[in-house]
Structure formats: C-alpha cells, structure tokens
Design a protein around this motif. Structure first.
Motif, PDB file in Angstrom:
ATOM      1  N   PRO A 123       0.852  -1.190   0.000  1.00 39.72           N
ATOM      2  CA  PRO A 123       0.000   0.000   0.000  1.00 39.72           C
ATOM      3  C   PRO A 123       0.889   1.242   0.000  1.00 39.72           C
ATOM      4  CG  PRO A 123       0.212  -0.808   2.227  1.00 39.72           C
ATOM      5  CD  PRO A 123       1.001  -1.755   1.352  1.00 39.72           C
ATOM      6  N   TYR A 133      -1.357   8.384   2.876  1.00 40.20           N
ATOM      7  CA  TYR A 133      -2.111   7.537   1.954  1.00 40.20           C
ATOM      8  C   TYR A 133      -2.530   6.242   2.661  1.00 40.20           C
ATOM      9  CZ  TYR A 133      -1.273  10.390  -2.215  1.00 40.20           C
ATOM     10  OH  TYR A 133      -1.269  11.397  -3.147  1.00 40.20           O
ATOM     11  N   PRO A 134      -3.459   5.465   2.058  1.00 37.20           N
ATOM     12  CA  PRO A 134      -4.027   4.298   2.742  1.00 37.20           C
ATOM     13  C   PRO A 134      -3.020   3.225   3.141  1.00 37.20           C
ATOM     14  CG  PRO A 134      -5.429   4.935   0.917  1.00 37.20           C
ATOM     15  CD  PRO A 134      -4.176   5.754   0.797  1.00 37.20           C
ATOM     16  N   ALA A 135      -3.286   2.643   4.316  1.00 35.64           N
ATOM     17  CA  ALA A 135      -2.585   1.444   4.773  1.00 35.64           C
ATOM     18  C   ALA A 135      -3.283   0.226   4.168  1.00 35.64           C
ATOM     19  CB  ALA A 135      -2.596   1.380   6.297  1.00 35.64           C
ATOM     20  N   ASP A 180      -5.182  -2.067   5.373  1.00 34.36           N
ATOM     21  CA  ASP A 180      -6.574  -2.296   5.760  1.00 34.36           C
ATOM     22  C   ASP A 180      -7.521  -1.241   5.200  1.00 34.36           C
ATOM     23  OD1 ASP A 180      -5.149  -0.574   7.634  1.00 34.36           O
ATOM     24  OD2 ASP A 180      -7.017  -0.503   8.777  1.00 34.36           O
ATOM     25  N   GLU A 181      -6.972  -0.211   4.577  1.00 34.40           N
ATOM     26  CA  GLU A 181      -7.799   0.865   4.037  1.00 34.40           C
ATOM     27  C   GLU A 181      -7.992   0.768   2.523  1.00 34.40           C
ATOM     28  OE1 GLU A 181      -6.819   4.490   7.099  1.00 34.40           O
ATOM     29  OE2 GLU A 181      -5.222   3.918   5.694  1.00 34.40           O
ATOM     30  N   LEU A 182      -7.430  -0.258   1.909  1.00 27.98           N
ATOM     31  CA  LEU A 182      -7.621  -0.431   0.471  1.00 27.98           C
ATOM     32  C   LEU A 182      -9.062  -0.864   0.196  1.00 27.98           C
ATOM     33  CD1 LEU A 182      -4.325  -2.284  -0.532  1.00 27.98           C
ATOM     34  CD2 LEU A 182      -4.799   0.171  -0.532  1.00 27.98           C
ATOM     35  N   PRO A 183      -9.653  -0.410  -0.895  1.00 27.65           N
ATOM     36  CA  PRO A 183     -11.057  -0.734  -1.174  1.00 27.65           C
ATOM     37  C   PRO A 183     -11.262  -2.192  -1.568  1.00 27.65           C
ATOM     38  CG  PRO A 183     -10.105   0.531  -2.980  1.00 27.65           C
ATOM     39  CD  PRO A 183      -9.084   0.528  -1.880  1.00 27.65           C
ATOM     40  N   LYS A 236      -6.063  -8.092   6.577  1.00 31.57           N
ATOM     41  CA  LYS A 236      -6.286  -6.679   6.914  1.00 31.57           C
ATOM     42  C   LYS A 236      -5.658  -6.336   8.262  1.00 31.57           C
ATOM     43  CE  LYS A 236     -10.141  -4.609   6.185  1.00 31.57           C
ATOM     44  NZ  LYS A 236     -11.575  -4.239   6.191  1.00 31.57           N
ATOM     45  N   GLN A 268      -4.439  -3.791  10.786  1.00 27.23           N
ATOM     46  CA  GLN A 268      -4.742  -2.379  10.979  1.00 27.23           C
ATOM     47  C   GLN A 268      -3.476  -1.537  10.902  1.00 27.23           C
ATOM     48  OE1 GLN A 268      -7.192  -1.471  14.340  1.00 27.23           O
ATOM     49  NE2 GLN A 268      -6.929   0.738  14.149  1.00 27.23           N
ATOM     50  N   GLY A 269      -3.527  -0.524  10.047  1.00 24.44           N
ATOM     51  CA  GLY A 269      -2.370   0.351   9.878  1.00 24.44           C
ATOM     52  C   GLY A 269      -1.195  -0.325   9.209  1.00 24.44           C
TER      53      GLY A 269
END
Length: 327
Positions: A125, A133-135, A137-140, A276, A278-279
């Motif tokens: 990521p 920008y996204p980690a 766990d934040e990817l769609p 996933k 976190q972070g």
C-alpha cells in the motif's frame, strides 16, 4: 387453466343475465372465483433464472484454469537484510508452558514471529512510504478481481539481468494485443523468481525492474489499478526512484510475484487477497490467475477434491532444523 377461465366466463354471463339480487350475487361469486384462480396460478412453479453472476461462474469461472502466482512463506525465503530473520514456532499453552499437540490437545497452532510485513509475495500500500495515503486495511474491496495483463521482458533480462521495463515494451505489447484496459493489473514477467528460494536473491543490487517512465505511462496514460514484478523492489536505482514516485503518489504495487511463465499475456483475470492488518504498511498477498479453459497450465474446479479435501499419506510434523511443519 384455460378451461377454468372459460368456465368462469360462462358462469359470469349466466348470472349477469339474471335481474336484481341474483345478478349482484352472481358478480360476487365471479369475483371470488377469479380470486381463487389467481391464487392457484400464483402457486404454479415458475422456471427460475439463475442470478447473472452465478451464470458467470457456471459458464466461465467453473471451467477456467487457476494458477497460483504466490510464493509460500517460510523462515528461509529471501528478505532484505534490514528486516532481519523471521521464525515459526509451535504455539505454547500459557498454562502449561508446553506446545499444543495433536496427541494431547487434539490440535496444533503456530506462533509466527515475522520480522516484517514486507515478506514473500506482497501487496504494497502507499502507506509503506507515505503516511497520508491508505494502509493495507484501508484499500477498497474493489481490488478483489481484475483483468490481468502480463508484459514479458524475460528475453531481455536473460541478456541484461538489470533490464527494466520501458515504455517501448508496453507499446510492443499493445501492438500485439491491443490497448491495455483501464483498471487492469499489469504484471511484468522477468523469470527472476525462478531462482526462488535462494537467499542470495535479496542481496542483489542488479535485478530486473520497472523504469519510472514506464510506471508513469501505465498509471497516467492507461489508468491501470497497479503493476506487479517478481523481484522484491521496483527498480535498482540508488534511491529507488520508481518505487518512491509510485508510493508517494498514492499507488499500490505487487512484489514477489511468481509463476508468470504459466499465465497468458492476455485474457486472464487475477484475484487479489491479503490480510487486513490495521495500519499495515505492507501486505502478505495471494494472487490467483484465472485463465481460459483451454490454457495449458492450471487446474479447473472439480479436477481435484475440494470438499472434503484429500487426506495426506503422511501427517504434518515439526521439523526443528527447518523451523516449519513438513510432511
């Protein structure tokens, strides 16, 4: 059903010809009779049409060939020296200070001491280099499945181990196959991974990569989702200029991809899975290529037992020397 409706029509005409209360009684009977007919017809089984996505599975995905593009993770695989070594150990029961065993506890578990989330086949990521920008766990969730493009550079790498994908290679692919579709995943085949799991791979300073201009072209001109490569870094420049531009601008990438010699250059899909954390600034990933049914590599649904899975001839056992379970 047609005979019932005909009787209803005859019934209604005969009653409607009668004067006064008889006519109203006839109308009431007609309405009740028609309601009964409607209820009965609603109960008749209608042919069911499978949902569209289920049809896609039945007609295409079930017959497709599946190829794993992922390295198996163990403590001996190549990893950058700056991350240190990972170890696997049996999980310890905190009450007894002894490992769980099949014999005594009916199950076993594993304690993974992983030195980094940049290990094996990965999905990087942008948060790996850029905290805004996204980690992982934040990817769609839309990353799950995409068209797969494979651009081969292995012949050039055979002559120059430090060869990097150029825009001319991409245009050459498009001249042969057509324009790269927007939203696709582009994997660069170099055959570098054929030497896996040699630990010396992680110490190489010259290896096949992707030029910055090629990455910009793929993202800015072709609007791909992300690219992937076989080595553990994007490029071999002193400051990793291609990887720096990529992650600092909000793009993701796949690293440590395997078996690209076993998928077609065009016509396949790729599924993308990862945990996933976190972070998480990196992601252990699993990529599966879904290839056409007539492709020469891979396995189709139903070719091997899946549920239940086949029982092995040898049980798993802990190998102290290797630090993993083996058969």
């Amino acid at each position: 059903m047609n005979k019932a409706i005909a009787r209803a029509n005859s019934f209604s005409i005969s009653f409607l010809r009668q004067p006064g209360k008889k006519a109203w009684f006839g109308i009431g009977c007609l309405v009740a009779f028609l309601l009964i007919i409607l209820v009965l017809s609603a109960g008749v089984a209608q042919p069911q049409v499978e949902p569209p996505l289920w049809q896609v599975y039945q007609r295409s995905l079930q017959q497709a060939k599946y190829v794993d593009l992922t390295h198996t993770i163990n403590p001996l695989i190549p990893v950058w020296a700056g991350f240190g070594k990972s170890t696997f150990e049996p999980t310890i029961n905190p009450k007894t200070d002894k490992p769980y065993t099949y014999k005594n506890d009916g199950f076993e578990a594993t304690d993974y001491n992983l030195s980094t989330d940049q290990l094996g086949t990965q999905l990087d990521p942008p948060a790996h280099w850029e905290p805004n920008y996204p980690a992982i766990d934040e990817l769609p969730a839309t990353y799950a499945i995409r068209p797969l493009v494979v651009v081969p550079i292995q012949d050039k790498v055979a002559k120059d181990p430090n060869y990097h994908l150029a825009v001319t290679d991409i245009l050459g692919w498009e001249k042969k196959h057509g324009k790269i579709p927007a939203g696709s995943v582009v994997f660069v085949r170099s055959d570098w991974s054929k030497a896996w799991t040699n630990p010396a791979l992680a110490k190489q300073t010259k290896f096949p990569g992707v030029k910055l201009e090629a990455l910009k072209f793929l993202h800015q001109q072709r609007q791909i989702l992300f690219h992937g490569h076989e080595p553990l870094d994007t490029d071999s420049t002193p400051n990793l200029e291609a990887e720096a531009w990529l992650l600092h601008n909000g793009y993701t990438q796949a690293e440590g991809v395997a078996n690209l010699d076993k998928v077609p250059e065009i016509g396949a899909l790729v599924t993308i899975g990862y945990p996933k954390f976190q972070g998480g600034t990196g992601g252990y990933a699993r990529y599966i290529a879904i290839c056409p049914p007539d492709w020469k590599y891979g396995v189709s649904v139903g070719e091997i037992p899946e549920a239940p899975l086949p029982r092995a001839n040898k049980p798993l056992r802990w190998d102290r020397k290797l630090g993993v379970r083996v058969r």
